[in-house]
Design a protein around this motif. Structure first.
Motif, PDB file in Angstrom:
ATOM      1  N   LYS A   1       0.823  -1.215   0.000  1.00  0.00           N
ATOM      2  CA  LYS A   1       0.000   0.000   0.000  1.00  0.00           C
ATOM      3  C   LYS A   1       0.857   1.265   0.000  1.00  0.00           C
ATOM      4  O   LYS A   1       0.344   2.369   0.209  1.00  0.00           O
ATOM      5  N   THR A   2       2.137   1.098  -0.238  1.00  0.00           N
ATOM      6  CA  THR A   2       3.049   2.236  -0.310  1.00  0.00           C
ATOM      7  C   THR A   2       3.569   2.371  -1.740  1.00  0.00           C
ATOM      8  O   THR A   2       3.264   1.548  -2.613  1.00  0.00           O
ATOM      9  N   ASN A   3       4.381   3.391  -1.965  1.00  0.00           N
ATOM     10  CA  ASN A   3       5.024   3.571  -3.264  1.00  0.00           C
ATOM     11  C   ASN A   3       6.442   2.989  -3.285  1.00  0.00           C
ATOM     12  O   ASN A   3       7.242   3.344  -4.143  1.00  0.00           O
ATOM     13  N   ILE A   4       6.716   2.098  -2.341  1.00  0.00           N
ATOM     14  CA  ILE A   4       8.037   1.466  -2.272  1.00  0.00           C
ATOM     15  C   ILE A   4       7.983   0.131  -3.007  1.00  0.00           C
ATOM     16  O   ILE A   4       7.110  -0.701  -2.746  1.00  0.00           O
ATOM     17  N   ILE A   5       8.903  -0.044  -3.923  1.00  0.00           N
ATOM     18  CA  ILE A   5       8.968  -1.267  -4.726  1.00  0.00           C
ATOM     19  C   ILE A   5      10.022  -2.197  -4.127  1.00  0.00           C
ATOM     20  O   ILE A   5      11.116  -1.756  -3.761  1.00  0.00           O
ATOM     21  N   VAL A   6       9.692  -3.472  -4.008  1.00  0.00           N
ATOM     22  CA  VAL A   6      10.637  -4.470  -3.508  1.00  0.00           C
ATOM     23  C   VAL A   6      10.786  -5.546  -4.574  1.00  0.00           C
ATOM     24  O   VAL A   6       9.816  -6.206  -4.942  1.00  0.00           O
ATOM     25  N   SER A   7      12.001  -5.693  -5.086  1.00  0.00           N
ATOM     26  CA  SER A   7      12.244  -6.594  -6.209  1.00  0.00           C
ATOM     27  C   SER A   7      13.319  -7.618  -5.873  1.00  0.00           C
ATOM     28  O   SER A   7      14.161  -7.392  -4.999  1.00  0.00           O
ATOM     29  N   SER A   8      13.304  -8.712  -6.620  1.00  0.00           N
ATOM     30  CA  SER A   8      14.380  -9.702  -6.513  1.00  0.00           C
ATOM     31  C   SER A   8      14.929  -9.998  -7.898  1.00  0.00           C
ATOM     32  O   SER A   8      14.188 -10.037  -8.884  1.00  0.00           O
ATOM     33  N   LEU A   9      16.232 -10.161  -7.953  1.00  0.00           N
ATOM     34  CA  LEU A   9      16.901 -10.597  -9.180  1.00  0.00           C
ATOM     35  C   LEU A   9      17.534 -11.944  -8.885  1.00  0.00           C
ATOM     36  O   LEU A   9      18.386 -12.065  -7.996  1.00  0.00           O
ATOM     37  N   ASN A  10      17.094 -12.962  -9.615  1.00  0.00           N
ATOM     38  CA  ASN A  10      17.587 -14.315  -9.401  1.00  0.00           C
ATOM     39  C   ASN A  10      18.449 -14.730 -10.590  1.00  0.00           C
ATOM     40  O   ASN A  10      17.954 -14.851 -11.709  1.00  0.00           O
ATOM     41  N   CYS A  11      19.733 -14.921 -10.314  1.00  0.00           N
ATOM     42  CA  CYS A  11      20.698 -15.204 -11.385  1.00  0.00           C
ATOM     43  C   CYS A  11      21.219 -16.630 -11.307  1.00  0.00           C
ATOM     44  O   CYS A  11      21.325 -17.211 -10.217  1.00  0.00           O
ATOM     45  N   GLY A  12      21.581 -17.146 -12.465  1.00  0.00           N
ATOM     46  CA  GLY A  12      22.341 -18.381 -12.516  1.00  0.00           C
ATOM     47  C   GLY A  12      23.810 -18.064 -12.256  1.00  0.00           C
ATOM     48  O   GLY A  12      24.137 -16.967 -11.790  1.00  0.00           O
TER      49      GLY A  12
END
Length: 276
Positions: A188-199
């Motif tokens: 409900k905020t404008n904060i984005i939480v992302s994940s980058l999953n690499c080989g």
């Protein structure tokens, strides 16, 4: 040709969707490998990269390669006191942190019984608790501004476990679980939480993790990612505000199939992944 088109779309996205001009971007583990490559590239878009790592000497060498405004801080992300202190210094100086990239991490590939408890605990402290401490320190300022983007660099190992990576995979499973839960809390905020999953990525860290050299030698070259590819993925996440990105594509497809048929494909995947 395809690669050039992708680069163009990503760069257009950065310019159109989320300009990086004067954005304060903190990157942990930035004294080499993909962290250093990210810092150098982000600077070319007008961002202000803040490089965090344990080695003052190596940070200095990367700093010399960055033309634009930037900063460096020596920090051990496994120390909560140290990370809180450094993030407080950054906020005092710049007044904000727009993007925080939790990139610090390392691996030791070995059979579980051959790993020492110290090695297992240290991987969890750096790979997982380093992310937790950083998020705990930076989130209050983002919530106050109701703006920000946290990107946690996890791993495909967090989705698909393999022999000799039990401790590393566990730490990255933890990062993914934490990231997905935190995203729900902040929806409900404008904060984005992302994940980058690499080989696997062709950096000195892979060589250090793969003591025997068997893993890298047995993998097809096209399966090992270059730092440039990972940086492009980070740009894509920032530009298009993606919450998850998995690379390479074949590993992403494999992880999804495994979620549907986990036991049926165990023996097949073991032949591919257990090459350490």
């Amino acid at each position: 040709m395809l690669s050039s088109s992708i680069d163009y779309l990503i760069e257009m996205g950065v310019n159109k969707v989320n300009t990086l001009e004067q954005k304060v971007v903190v990157i942990t583990g930035a004294s080499g490998g993909i962290g250093a490559h990210m810092a150098i590239k982000l600077s070319t878009y007008g961002a202000i990269p803040i490089l965090l790592a344990r080695s003052k000497e190596r940070l200095g060498k990367i700093s010399d390669q960055i033309q634009g405004q930037h900063d460096v801080y020596v920090v051990d992300v496994s120390s909560k006191d140290h990370i809180f202190e450094v993030i407080s210094l950054i906020l005092s100086k710049y007044g904000k942190i727009d993007i925080f990239i939790n990139n610090a991490g390392y691996a030791v590939f070995n059979d579980f019984l051959q790993l020492s408890l110290n090695e297992i605990e240290e991987m969890m402290m750096v790979n997982y608790f380093g992310v937790v401490y950083s998020c705990k320190a930076v989130l209050p300022s983002m919530i106050e501004r109701n703006s920000g983007h946290i990107i946690n660099v996890a791993s495909m190992a967090g989705k698909v476990g393999s022999a000799k990576s039990s401790a590393y995979a566990a730490s990255k499973h933890a990062v993914l679980g934490f990231t997905n839960s935190l995203r729900q809390e902040l929806n409900k905020t404008n904060i984005i939480v992302s994940s980058l999953n690499c080989g696997p990525i062709d950096t000195p860290l892979l060589t250090k993790a793969d003591v025997s050299g068997d893993y890298k030698a047995n993998l097809p070259k096209w399966f090992i990612l270059e730092p440039e590819t990972v940086t492009k993925a980070i740009l894509d996440i920032i530009a298009n505000q993606k919450v998850e990105k998995n690379i390479p594509l074949i590993a992403n497809m494999g992880s999804k199939i495994l979620q549907i048929l986990p036991r049926s494909l165990d023996k097949i995947t073991a032949k591919i992944t257990n090459r350490k």
